[in-house]
Design an enzyme around this catalytic site. Structure first.
Site, PDB file in Angstrom:
ATOM      1  N   TYR A  75      -7.771  -4.069  -0.109  1.00 43.95           N
ATOM      2  CA  TYR A  75      -7.405  -2.399  -0.508  1.00 43.95           C
ATOM      3  C   TYR A  75      -8.521  -1.746  -1.243  1.00 43.95           C
ATOM      4  O   TYR A  75      -8.313  -1.609  -2.264  1.00 43.95           O
ATOM      5  CB  TYR A  75      -6.110  -2.785  -1.198  1.00 43.95           C
ATOM      6  CG  TYR A  75      -4.985  -3.235  -0.481  1.00 43.95           C
ATOM      7  CD1 TYR A  75      -4.274  -2.384   0.271  1.00 43.95           C
ATOM      8  CD2 TYR A  75      -4.551  -4.547  -0.659  1.00 43.95           C
ATOM      9  CE1 TYR A  75      -3.411  -3.000   1.045  1.00 43.95           C
ATOM     10  CE2 TYR A  75      -3.261  -5.139  -0.133  1.00 43.95           C
ATOM     11  CZ  TYR A  75      -3.012  -4.226   0.796  1.00 43.95           C
ATOM     12  OH  TYR A  75      -2.056  -4.831   1.403  1.00 43.95           O
ATOM     13  N   TYR A 129       8.282  -5.480   0.500  1.00 49.06           N
ATOM     14  CA  TYR A 129       6.855  -5.653   1.160  1.00 49.06           C
ATOM     15  C   TYR A 129       6.978  -6.938   1.492  1.00 49.06           C
ATOM     16  O   TYR A 129       7.210  -8.160   1.044  1.00 49.06           O
ATOM     17  CB  TYR A 129       5.869  -5.577  -0.095  1.00 49.06           C
ATOM     18  CG  TYR A 129       4.641  -6.263   0.509  1.00 49.06           C
ATOM     19  CD1 TYR A 129       3.571  -5.324   1.016  1.00 49.06           C
ATOM     20  CD2 TYR A 129       4.015  -7.612   0.259  1.00 49.06           C
ATOM     21  CE1 TYR A 129       2.313  -5.741   1.475  1.00 49.06           C
ATOM     22  CE2 TYR A 129       2.959  -8.127   0.712  1.00 49.06           C
ATOM     23  CZ  TYR A 129       2.160  -7.109   1.462  1.00 49.06           C
ATOM     24  OH  TYR A 129       0.592  -7.594   1.999  1.00 49.06           O
ATOM     25  N   ASP A 146      12.741 -13.761   2.717  1.00 51.74           N
ATOM     26  CA  ASP A 146      11.188 -14.138   2.635  1.00 51.74           C
ATOM     27  C   ASP A 146      10.688 -14.709   1.168  1.00 51.74           C
ATOM     28  O   ASP A 146      10.675 -14.117   0.178  1.00 51.74           O
ATOM     29  CB  ASP A 146      10.680 -12.588   2.859  1.00 51.74           C
ATOM     30  CG  ASP A 146       9.071 -12.609   2.397  1.00 51.74           C
ATOM     31  OD1 ASP A 146       8.457 -13.751   2.319  1.00 51.74           O
ATOM     32  OD2 ASP A 146       8.491 -11.493   2.814  1.00 51.74           O
ATOM     33  N   LYS A 155       2.087 -18.805  -0.090  1.00 49.07           N
ATOM     34  CA  LYS A 155       1.524 -18.581  -1.253  1.00 49.07           C
ATOM     35  C   LYS A 155       1.661 -20.067  -1.883  1.00 49.07           C
ATOM     36  O   LYS A 155       0.716 -20.760  -1.624  1.00 49.07           O
ATOM     37  CB  LYS A 155       2.408 -17.572  -2.185  1.00 49.07           C
ATOM     38  CG  LYS A 155       1.955 -16.292  -1.606  1.00 49.07           C
ATOM     39  CD  LYS A 155       2.288 -15.199  -2.690  1.00 49.07           C
ATOM     40  CE  LYS A 155       1.938 -13.871  -2.296  1.00 49.07           C
ATOM     41  NZ  LYS A 155       0.474 -13.398  -2.196  1.00 49.07           N
TER      42      LYS A 155
END
Length: 441
Positions: A15, A143, A247, A276
């Site tokens: 980003y 997200y 998720d 993660k």
């Protein structure tokens, strides 16, 4: 051109602009909760490498497992082969995840794990003769990743992927539950459930699954919500025969104080994604688990195969590291450690007051200061760096997710430095918008 200048001109960072407006830091080494830079200075890490290094950096038992596996077999294709690191990791995941998740697909990143979860749901309904069930419900503020399927279940208006809205699979979005400070708080606003129920009533025949981040919506706002909402949403989806995809990429493996955030509500999803912390921040690995209903449905019709297969699927080095990380959770009281992190941040931040502080919330190993302003992320980051703390706020959110193994003294320092950086930035005179890129996530 030195390395820093080359990086600034030629390498895209997450980003960020290219060329970058300002150079990034050059990391030279890591250990525990510290990052050593090229110049020898050390930073105390508030982010655990985007929430993944749950045991800190360079944990000796994980390093030993990695070194051992490197000398044996760092990689082998998973098509036509299996290996002990994969089977041992799969056994461990089936043992610790919510009941019924008995089948494991290994992927190479969290976004790909979400892609696989969506494909599992779609292929399941096609295989049992209901191909019209091809849409997904997600929550506003959601997200789920940066690849195209994952982007299609991220908030299409306020999320970070609105630029691609016209290129994505159209899906449905229910109102997000209100923010609360603890999962045990009762749901205070029925409207969010009414929003979900209305979508299910009207379109359940076209809906494949409800995908959600349990208890904490992460990059969409660090929003904590009630387990009561998740329990009732689960019941609604079961009533309308809509699959549940949890998720747990950000929340799984202890981050919220439970091993999996679904446990706060007793939810047993049909499909779960992990990433993660799965491989302790050492190497890329993710997993998608499903129950017998999904497996048998996909297997009963042509082609009978789950149509996905990454080149580095079930990489043995990554699997060995992940198994070592899971075993490490049994070797120390991670729940006590995560609770201490929560208590430290709550104690240090409880007196924070300013007209531009909208909320302060802490749960497990997640601590958040939400501002009413979106222009201070870079300034707060700079102020924290001046105190040798690595922090990456985004938008109006200043947050920390340290390693579980961080010492109490270091956790106290993180909480204090972050609080000071926030208050200093808020009390500075307003000026013209800064030209450097604002940290995003």
């Amino acid at each position: 051109m030195n390395a820093t200048e080359f990086d600034q001109q030629h390498i895209w960072h997450p980003y960020n602009r290219l060329p970058a407006n300002s150079p990034v830091l050059n990391a030279a080494a890591t250990k525990g909760s510290r990052i050593t830079l090229d110049d020898g200075s050390q930073l105390l890490d508030a982010m655990s490498s985007w929430w993944s290094a749950i045991h800190g950096y360079n944990h000796p038992s994980i390093l030993a497992a990695a070194h051992d596996q490197l000398s044996i077999m760092p990689h082998i294709m998973f098509g036509g082969f299996s290996h002990h690191p994969a089977t041992e990791l799969a056994r461990a995941l089936i043992d610790i995840t919510p009941a019924g998740l008995e089948h494991v697909f290994f992927a190479d990143s969290g976004s790909i794990a979400v892609e696989v979860a969506l494909k599992m749901a779609l292929q399941y309904w096609k295989s049992i003769g209901q191909p019209q069930k091809s849409k997904f419900i997600a929550l506003k503020h959601a997200y789920h990743g940066d690849t195209f399927g994952a982007m299609s279940v991220c908030d299409p208006v306020d999320g970070m992927h609105h630029l691609f809205a016209q290129n994505l699979m159209p899906n449905l979005f229910a109102d997000a539950p209100p923010i609360c400070h603890h999962p045990n708080h009762p749901l205070t606003n029925q409207a969010c459930l009414d929003s979900l129920k209305a979508l299910l009533e009207q379109q359940h025949q076209n809906i494949a699954a409800f995908i959600f981040e349990p208890i904490i919506q992460g990059a969409g706002g660090m929003r904590f919500y009630s387990a009561d909402y998740l329990s009732q949403a689960t019941a609604l989806c079961q009533e309308y025969d809509v699959l549940l995809i949890a998720d747990e990429i950000a929340t799984g493996l202890g981050r919220t104080g439970k091993l999996f955030a679904c446990e706060w509500a007793g939810t047993q999803p049909d499909i779960m994604t992990l990433g993660k912390g799965l491989s302790a921040g050492m190497i890329s690995l993710a997993a998608t688990l499903c129950n017998e209903r999904i497996r048998s449905g996909i297997s009963q019709a042509e082609p009978g195969l789950l149509m996905h297969g990454p080149t580095f699927m079930a990489n043995p080095l990554a699997c060995r590291i992940a198994h070592s990380s899971i075993m490490l959770l049994n070797d120390y009281d991670w729940q006590k450690a995560v609770t201490q992190i929560q208590n430290t941040f709550q104690r240090t931040w409880q007196s924070l007051q300013h007209p531009d502080i909208a909320d302060v919330r802490c749960l497990g190993g997640v601590a958040v200061i939400e501002l009413n302003r979106t222009d201070l992320a870079s300034r707060i980051q700079q102020l924290a760096l001046a105190q040798n703390v690595w922090l990456r706020p985004f938008g109006k959110l200043v947050y920390s997710m340290p390693a579980y193994t961080i010492t109490t003294q270091d956790a106290e320092r993180l909480a204090l430095v972050i609080a000071q950086a926030v208050m200093t930035a808020l009390n500075e005179p307003r000026c013209q918008p800064r030209t450097e890129a604002q940290p995003f996530v």
